[in-house]
Structures are given as structure tokens and as C-alpha cells.
Design a protein around this motif. Structure first.
Motif, PDB file in Angstrom:
ATOM      1  N   LYS A 163      21.688  15.688  -4.044  1.00 44.48           N
ATOM      2  CA  LYS A 163      21.037  14.476  -4.221  1.00 44.48           C
ATOM      3  C   LYS A 163      20.171  14.980  -5.308  1.00 44.48           C
ATOM      4  N   ALA A 164      19.722  14.356  -6.441  1.00 44.27           N
ATOM      5  CA  ALA A 164      19.243  14.699  -7.497  1.00 44.27           C
ATOM      6  C   ALA A 164      17.795  14.263  -7.264  1.00 44.27           C
ATOM      7  N   VAL A 222      15.970  12.559 -13.601  1.00 43.26           N
ATOM      8  CA  VAL A 222      16.718  13.927 -13.565  1.00 43.26           C
ATOM      9  C   VAL A 222      16.089  14.871 -14.744  1.00 43.26           C
ATOM     10  N   GLN A 256      20.675  14.019 -21.666  1.00 42.41           N
ATOM     11  CA  GLN A 256      20.692  12.602 -21.288  1.00 42.41           C
ATOM     12  C   GLN A 256      21.748  11.856 -21.866  1.00 42.41           C
ATOM     13  N   SER A 300      22.485  14.383 -17.443  1.00 44.07           N
ATOM     14  CA  SER A 300      22.566  13.271 -16.291  1.00 44.07           C
ATOM     15  C   SER A 300      22.190  12.249 -17.067  1.00 44.07           C
ATOM     16  N   THR A 301      22.873  10.731 -16.556  1.00 45.52           N
ATOM     17  CA  THR A 301      22.233   9.536 -16.911  1.00 45.52           C
ATOM     18  C   THR A 301      21.000   9.175 -16.698  1.00 45.52           C
ATOM     19  N   ARG A 302      20.351   9.826 -15.686  1.00 42.14           N
ATOM     20  CA  ARG A 302      19.041   9.466 -15.221  1.00 42.14           C
ATOM     21  C   ARG A 302      17.818  10.195 -15.476  1.00 42.14           C
ATOM     22  N   HIS A 313      26.355  18.979 -15.023  1.00 43.03           N
ATOM     23  CA  HIS A 313      26.508  17.455 -14.991  1.00 43.03           C
ATOM     24  C   HIS A 313      26.051  17.092 -13.536  1.00 43.03           C
ATOM     25  N   ASP A 336      25.077  14.639 -12.031  1.00 43.90           N
ATOM     26  CA  ASP A 336      25.392  13.402 -11.311  1.00 43.90           C
ATOM     27  C   ASP A 336      26.969  13.420 -10.845  1.00 43.90           C
ATOM     28  N   LEU A 337      27.670  14.536 -11.054  1.00 44.24           N
ATOM     29  CA  LEU A 337      28.802  14.780 -10.674  1.00 44.24           C
ATOM     30  C   LEU A 337      28.921  16.111  -9.703  1.00 44.24           C
TER      31      LEU A 337
END
Length: 181
Positions: free
Chosen positions: A63-64, A88, A101, A83-85, A55, A57-58
């Protein structure tokens, strides 16, 4: 690429990771970890025959951006990312990683906005949170044409079964009592 595992264990602590190395679970999701440990953890998991999804984002210290994803893709070499992004997800595809996602079911407007973004990013899977909304699992699956993983607030095997019956391909959970393989 199909995940043939109903429950995807999402680990928060190294003790959990170590116990999963001995399990029959094919997939392991790393939630909260540090950049300095990432390569070692992924290597240990893969050496044990596991597919490791991170994951992004965690991960503390990561830095993605393009360079962070290049580091993940070329140095760490996980099997996939979550990721939520959408940026990414798109960057991870360059390294042929499994992409998941996350989609938070906050309200109708957020869902509409995220559906459009997800359609452009074209992840391999969409993780719907919270995963205890069976009607939304099917709706998202129908609208996106992408396999759905249910996650968040799933606390019982009955909720796991309901999510699967509603169209989810799998369920992610950090609840160790649900990790029965």
C-alpha cells in the motif's frame, strides 16, 4: 541526476531479471512483483551494480501510503520509484529516491489535469504513455521542463529512435528483443 541509457528494460519475470544482471544495462525497472520478494530482488540488482527502479503501483501487497513508502525507503532501499500518483512521488522524495511519474495521454482534458498535478509533485522524470506519440513527447517536455521517458506500445527500434529524436531521454520497454546494450 541523468539517466544515460536509451532503453530502460522493464521486467515482468525473474528470468528476465537474472539475464539483466549480466548485461551492461545500468538501470532495471521492476514492473510486476510481490512485496515479499522486493528487498531480495533490489539487493541482488544493486549487488550486480544496477540501479533498480520499482513501479510502486504494481507491487502486490504494497500500500503506497506513508507507511508503505517508509518501508520502501528505509528497508527495501531501491534507487527509484515509478508511479501514476503524485503522493507516491512526493513521499519518495523524502527518501531521496529517483522519481518517475507516469502520464497517460488519454485526451486533452486528462493531459491538462495531469500537467498541473505533475508541476506540484516535481518528479525527476515524467514517463509518457503511449510512447509512440512523438509530438506529445516534445510538448510534455516543453510544458513541464522535466526530462521525458517514453513508454508503452513501443515495438521496434525505429519507434525507439523516433521517441528519442522527439525529445525523450529514454524509452522503457518490456520487449526483450529491444534490450540491446
Amino acid at each position: 541526476m541523468t539517466i544515460n541509457q536509451r532503453i530502460l528494460p522493464a521486467i515482468k519475470h525473474m528470468k528476465e531479471f537474472e539475464s539483466l544482471l549480466e548485461s551492461t544495462s545500468e538501470y532495471i525497472i521492476l514492473l510486476d512483483t510481490r512485496l515479499g520478494l522486493l528487498k531480495k530482488i533490489v539487493n541482488a540488482g544493486q549487488k550486480a551494480g544496477k540501479k533498480v527502479l520499482i513501479h510502486v503501483d504494481l507491487v502486490q501487497g504494497l500500500k503506497a501510503d506513508d507507511y508503505g513508502m517508509e518501508f520502501l525507503g528505509r528497508e527495501v532501499k531501491p534507487d527509484g520509484v515509478i508511479s501514476t500518483r503524485s503522493t507516491v512521488i512526493q513521499r519518495a522524495k523524502k527518501y531521496e529516491l529517483i522519481t518517475v511519474q507516469r502520464l497517460f495521454l488519454i485526451d486533452s482534458q486528462a493531459i491538462e489535469h495531469n500537467v498541473q498535478i505533475i508541476k506540484k509533485a516535481q518528479p525527476d522524470y515524467v514517463e509518457v504513455l503511449p510512447g509512440i506519440l512523438p509530438g506529445m513527447i516534445q510538448e510534455v517536455k516543453d510544458r513541464l521542463g522535466v526530462p521525458v521517458i517514453a513508454g508503452g506500445l513501443i515495438r521496434t527500434m525505429e519507434e525507439v529512435d523516433e521517441a528519442i529524436q522527439s525529445g525523450a531521454s529514454a524509452v522503457t520497454t518490456s520487449r526483450t528483443e529491444l534490450w540491446k546494450f
